[in-house]
Design a protein around this motif. Sequence first.
Motif, mmCIF file in Angstrom:
data_model
loop_
_atom_site.group_PDB
_atom_site.id
_atom_site.type_symbol
_atom_site.label_atom_id
_atom_site.label_comp_id
_atom_site.label_asym_id
_atom_site.label_seq_id
_atom_site.Cartn_x
_atom_site.Cartn_y
_atom_site.Cartn_z
ATOM 1 N N LEU A 145 -14.038 68.785 -41.998
ATOM 2 C CA LEU A 145 -13.948 67.526 -41.259
ATOM 3 C C LEU A 145 -12.751 66.689 -41.693
ATOM 4 C CD1 LEU A 145 -17.707 66.461 -41.196
ATOM 5 C CD2 LEU A 145 -16.405 67.688 -39.460
ATOM 6 N N VAL A 146 -12.321 66.823 -42.947
ATOM 7 C CA VAL A 146 -11.199 66.009 -43.433
ATOM 8 C C VAL A 146 -9.935 66.247 -42.599
ATOM 9 C CG1 VAL A 146 -9.617 65.680 -45.372
ATOM 10 C CG2 VAL A 146 -12.084 65.663 -45.757
ATOM 11 N N PRO A 147 -9.515 67.499 -42.334
ATOM 12 C CA PRO A 147 -8.350 67.664 -41.452
ATOM 13 C C PRO A 147 -8.694 67.567 -39.971
ATOM 14 C CG PRO A 147 -9.056 69.801 -42.237
ATOM 15 C CD PRO A 147 -9.935 68.796 -42.908
ATOM 16 N N ALA A 148 -9.972 67.840 -39.601
ATOM 17 C CA ALA A 148 -10.322 67.871 -38.178
ATOM 18 C C ALA A 148 -10.174 66.501 -37.531
ATOM 19 C CB ALA A 148 -11.751 68.386 -37.992
ATOM 20 N N VAL A 149 -10.561 65.438 -38.245
ATOM 21 C CA VAL A 149 -10.500 64.096 -37.651
ATOM 22 C C VAL A 149 -9.060 63.666 -37.372
ATOM 23 C CG1 VAL A 149 -11.031 61.670 -38.021
ATOM 24 C CG2 VAL A 149 -12.717 63.401 -38.615
ATOM 25 N N PRO A 150 -8.148 63.674 -38.357
ATOM 26 C CA PRO A 150 -6.779 63.254 -38.036
ATOM 27 C C PRO A 150 -6.060 64.198 -37.086
ATOM 28 C CG PRO A 150 -6.896 64.078 -40.290
ATOM 29 C CD PRO A 150 -8.297 63.963 -39.803
ATOM 30 N N ILE A 151 -6.305 65.509 -37.224
ATOM 31 C CA ILE A 151 -5.638 66.451 -36.315
ATOM 32 C C ILE A 151 -6.146 66.260 -34.891
ATOM 33 C CG2 ILE A 151 -5.398 68.891 -35.732
ATOM 34 C CD1 ILE A 151 -5.310 69.515 -38.690
ATOM 35 N N GLY A 152 -7.463 66.060 -34.724
ATOM 36 C CA GLY A 152 -7.999 65.838 -33.379
ATOM 37 C C GLY A 152 -7.470 64.553 -32.762
ATOM 38 N N TYR A 153 -7.453 63.482 -33.544
ATOM 39 C CA TYR A 153 -6.945 62.210 -33.027
ATOM 40 C C TYR A 153 -5.460 62.306 -32.688
ATOM 41 C CZ TYR A 153 -5.769 57.259 -32.767
ATOM 42 O OH TYR A 153 -5.309 56.032 -32.347
ATOM 43 N N ALA A 154 -4.690 62.958 -33.565
ATOM 44 C CA ALA A 154 -3.253 63.108 -33.296
ATOM 45 C C ALA A 154 -3.013 63.983 -32.073
ATOM 46 C CB ALA A 154 -2.559 63.706 -34.521
ATOM 47 N N THR A 155 -3.839 65.021 -31.899
ATOM 48 C CA THR A 155 -3.677 65.890 -30.723
ATOM 49 C C THR A 155 -3.932 65.123 -29.439
ATOM 50 O OG1 THR A 155 -4.367 67.807 -32.027
ATOM 51 C CG2 THR A 155 -4.458 68.016 -29.630
ATOM 52 N N GLY A 156 -5.026 64.347 -29.399
ATOM 53 C CA GLY A 156 -5.295 63.548 -28.201
ATOM 54 C C GLY A 156 -4.213 62.527 -27.932
ATOM 55 N N THR A 157 -3.707 61.887 -28.989
ATOM 56 C CA THR A 157 -2.661 60.884 -28.809
ATOM 57 C C THR A 157 -1.375 61.514 -28.301
ATOM 58 O OG1 THR A 157 -3.614 59.570 -30.600
ATOM 59 C CG2 THR A 157 -1.343 59.085 -29.975
ATOM 60 N N LEU A 158 -0.981 62.656 -28.882
ATOM 61 C CA LEU A 158 0.251 63.318 -28.444
ATOM 62 C C LEU A 158 0.108 63.854 -27.024
ATOM 63 C CD1 LEU A 158 1.239 65.256 -31.686
ATOM 64 C CD2 LEU A 158 2.418 63.304 -30.667
ATOM 65 N N ALA A 159 -1.080 64.366 -26.693
ATOM 66 C CA ALA A 159 -1.282 64.858 -25.320
ATOM 67 C C ALA A 159 -1.153 63.723 -24.315
ATOM 68 C CB ALA A 159 -2.649 65.528 -25.199
ATOM 69 N N LEU A 160 -1.692 62.547 -24.643
ATOM 70 C CA LEU A 160 -1.546 61.391 -23.757
ATOM 71 C C LEU A 160 -0.091 60.972 -23.655
ATOM 72 C CD1 LEU A 160 -4.605 59.281 -24.931
ATOM 73 C CD2 LEU A 160 -4.345 60.407 -22.715
ATOM 74 N N ALA A 161 0.607 60.956 -24.783
ATOM 75 C CA ALA A 161 2.011 60.557 -24.762
ATOM 76 C C ALA A 161 2.864 61.539 -23.970
ATOM 77 C CB ALA A 161 2.539 60.446 -26.189
ATOM 78 N N SER A 162 2.447 62.805 -23.929
ATOM 79 C CA SER A 162 3.219 63.791 -23.173
ATOM 80 C C SER A 162 3.035 63.641 -21.672
ATOM 81 C CB SER A 162 2.795 65.210 -23.583
ATOM 82 O OG SER A 162 1.479 65.479 -23.127
ATOM 83 N N GLN A 163 1.954 62.948 -21.272
ATOM 84 C CA GLN A 163 1.662 62.815 -19.833
ATOM 85 C C GLN A 163 2.107 61.486 -19.266
ATOM 86 O OE1 GLN A 163 -1.175 60.990 -18.186
ATOM 87 N NE2 GLN A 163 -0.290 61.688 -16.279
ATOM 88 N N SER A 164 1.840 60.405 -19.957
ATOM 89 C CA SER A 164 2.172 59.087 -19.424
ATOM 90 C C SER A 164 2.032 58.066 -20.534
ATOM 91 C CB SER A 164 1.233 58.721 -18.256
ATOM 92 O OG SER A 164 -0.099 58.684 -18.707
ATOM 93 N N GLU A 165 2.382 56.830 -20.196
ATOM 94 C CA GLU A 165 2.283 55.734 -21.156
ATOM 95 C C GLU A 165 0.882 55.107 -21.071
ATOM 96 O OE1 GLU A 165 4.383 54.967 -23.347
ATOM 97 O OE2 GLU A 165 6.200 55.997 -22.741
ATOM 98 N N LEU A 166 -0.105 55.802 -21.605
ATOM 99 C CA LEU A 166 -1.466 55.291 -21.552
ATOM 100 C C LEU A 166 -1.775 54.499 -22.821
ATOM 101 C CD1 LEU A 166 -3.511 58.299 -20.159
ATOM 102 C CD2 LEU A 166 -2.654 56.331 -18.917
ATOM 103 N N LEU A 167 -2.727 53.600 -22.695
ATOM 104 C CA LEU A 167 -3.187 52.858 -23.859
ATOM 105 C C LEU A 167 -3.890 53.819 -24.834
ATOM 106 C CD1 LEU A 167 -4.737 49.735 -22.128
ATOM 107 C CD2 LEU A 167 -2.595 49.806 -23.380
ATOM 108 N N ILE A 168 -3.624 53.672 -26.105
ATOM 109 C CA ILE A 168 -4.291 54.486 -27.116
ATOM 110 C C ILE A 168 -5.487 53.693 -27.633
ATOM 111 C CG2 ILE A 168 -4.026 55.712 -29.275
ATOM 112 C CD1 ILE A 168 -2.357 56.777 -26.929
ATOM 113 N N ALA A 169 -6.685 54.182 -27.324
ATOM 114 C CA ALA A 169 -7.909 53.464 -27.682
ATOM 115 C C ALA A 169 -8.853 54.443 -28.366
ATOM 116 C CB ALA A 169 -8.562 52.857 -26.444
ATOM 117 N N PRO A 170 -8.888 54.502 -29.706
ATOM 118 C CA PRO A 170 -9.773 55.444 -30.386
ATOM 119 C C PRO A 170 -11.237 55.121 -30.129
ATOM 120 C CG PRO A 170 -8.812 53.899 -31.953
ATOM 121 C CD PRO A 170 -8.119 53.667 -30.646
ATOM 122 N N ASP A 171 -12.017 56.180 -29.938
ATOM 123 C CA ASP A 171 -13.449 56.035 -29.702
ATOM 124 C C ASP A 171 -14.168 56.172 -31.040
ATOM 125 O OD1 ASP A 171 -15.981 55.941 -28.762
ATOM 126 O OD2 ASP A 171 -15.922 57.840 -27.673
#
Length: 775
Positions: free
Chosen positions: A711-737
């Motif tokens: 879980l230690v690497p899964a949380v930051p890697i998952g959050y970074a993956t979602g953020t980078l995927a959003l940044a690759s598509q459009s300028e969306l608001l980054i709102a962690p759940d």
Amino acid sequence: MSRIRSWIADLVLGIRLAVGDRNTPWGRLALMTVGVGIGVLVLLASTALPNWAEAKDQRAAARDLADAESDRWGIPAAVLGVDGRTTFHEHAISGVLLEPRGPDAPLPAGLDHYPAVGELIVSPALADLLARPDSALLRERLPGTITGTIGDDGLLMPGELHYYGGAAGLTGWNADYRVDDHFGETYDDKPTSTPDLLLLWAMGACALLLPVVVFVISTTRLAEAARQRRLAALRLVGASAWQVRRIASGETLVGATTGVLAGWGLFGAAHLALSRFEASSGAVFVADLTPMWWPAAAVTLGVPAATVLISLVALRGAVHDPLRSVRQATPIRRRLWPRCVPLVVGILGVATARLQSWSTDWWMAWLVVSIVLILLSVPLLLPWGVASLAERVRGGPVAWQLALRRLHLTSGTAARSVSAIAVVVTGVIALQTMLAASEANYAQRGTGAADAHSVYVYADEDPAGRPAMSATAAEITAMPGVRSVTAMHEANAASGADSLLISIADCATITRFVPVGECRDGDVFLPEHSDDVDVRAQEGRPWRIATPHSNAAGTGPETVDWPVPPGRLVGRGTAEFNGYDLVLTPAAATAVPMEARTAVMSVDLEADAPPDLVEHIRNAAAANLRKPTVGAANWTGVEESLAAIRLLGQGLLAGALVVFSLIGCSLLVTAAEQIHERARPMAVLGAVGAKRSTLVWSAFLQNAVPMLLALVPAVPIGYATGTLALASQSELLIAPDLPGMAAVLAFAAVSVLVVTALTAPALSKAMSPDGLHTE
């Protein structure tokens, strides 16, 4: 020929090792069969999704009508239609009123004839809804009596609420839809999904399917240590390296083959069960859930081939250094940098996806491959992390030292037991990040939360020129529970490339929302909301107002030439009047045709308004106006997209939790198998006086430490993956759940506790003196 016989003999020996011995561990074979079977079931279900999507597209195309574009008004149509969609409580109902233009007009799928005026042909689900006692207001609203039922080929899903009604007097300018040759003639030109939804689909597919693949791989490596010692012994007594590989292949093929057969059996049973509940579920036609032949063949043949390949790769040590496997020597130290390569490549791929000038398909493929590499990096890093921790940490309680010693000797097995969970957590957190950002992005386009005591009515005026809005407003005002009704008209004027948005309302309404000071009927106001309003709304400037009788260019004898009347500048209006270039009183708008206006009404409700009041408002609007839409007063046009995002997110997260539960079961299986393998050392510890609580704590730590390291690497890697995927598509608001992340982590923690509690009885049994007996 002798070589072929030798190969067959080696394979048969491997099969006998798996099933032909009286000491065969049938429980282990059954666990492998069930694990591979469940994985194959999920993979077969995924191969059916393309056929389901294609069948749904074909159903949609078979009833699709082209938009009645203005440049085709002069061309005769085979069928004309008017949008008849509506809402009843929480049910969205789609419908079209059709008028065939000749006896040979094409029919939409699901119909064998056109309904006449005053007749309805409805879907079975809508017929059931209309038959309910509490649907009287809906029956009153829909224009006709039921004379038939739409066939399955004309519905997108069994539970769809859809209808066709009869219409008369439609022309090219007052129809919403048209068919020139056949239904679906322009369907391929219509966008089927937004980039946000495509991105969520891609992430959801990766988050759901990749853990299943990892789960199948982990299942095929059950009791790997014992198998390697057995095959290493064969190598030491004279078997060649290739003989050992063929024997291992035969042994692995048994569990893989029975697992594939079990997967097909489970898929057939699930398909049969769904077909019996198709009507009640209403979500999908089971006949559409047929696996595509080539992916199904790839799964059927690829799973056994992959398990054999994986077993051969894992057999390297037993083949090249059998003494190490037999003596259970300390494992070779793992290197970190090769395990970081997929993570670095995947992050670079996601980060550079937006820089590529590819089509949507290539961009999506690039993004999916990059996400897969990132998700795979977590189980690759996990064995190194477990081995490093177990090697470097010293001291502590007895249970802690026992757990670390076992993790040091079997770090690969411990990492494999939680690797699929690590992939699920990484993918789900990435998915939650994207869903939260998409919802925040759409919510930002709105104006805030919906007011439960206010609704809007937005509709076209009567094409005949009758002032229908006034009659509708008067009817709504008289309804019990209505506090007030604010009504006004909108109209659009054009002059070349410029446009002018006009609002028409009485003085009582204008003075409530615009700081105009004194107001008399006949006045014209110019709100200060843009820098060039005084130029575009300059007195005397000629504009054209198109009516339904205008031609495609917005000109012709029915187009109204309208010069801007003299007016005065006033301050910016409130939200109700924000964005209008001109605000006219009724006497100043007599030259604006009634049929060119749009009715806009805001209805304030009492706090104790009747629960069916909104449905009464919908009925009044449907009876007087054209294409009315009734909903929350702050509707901004993004609610449908937001609802689709939420629905997709709920489905993907539900699937992720199902996969999570499945892999939690695999964690239990792995823990039970490890206890079985270590039964003799456990019995020795029990014989020399080790406490049961010490060994239970040791078993708990053997599950908890790899889980924590996962879980230690899964949380930051998952959050970074979602953020980078959003940044690759459009300028969306980054709102962690954050609540969603906490729920996923809690699920992982609970799985460790449950596994430890369920394996405690087996651990107690393993500590008994019976485990010291041998033959």
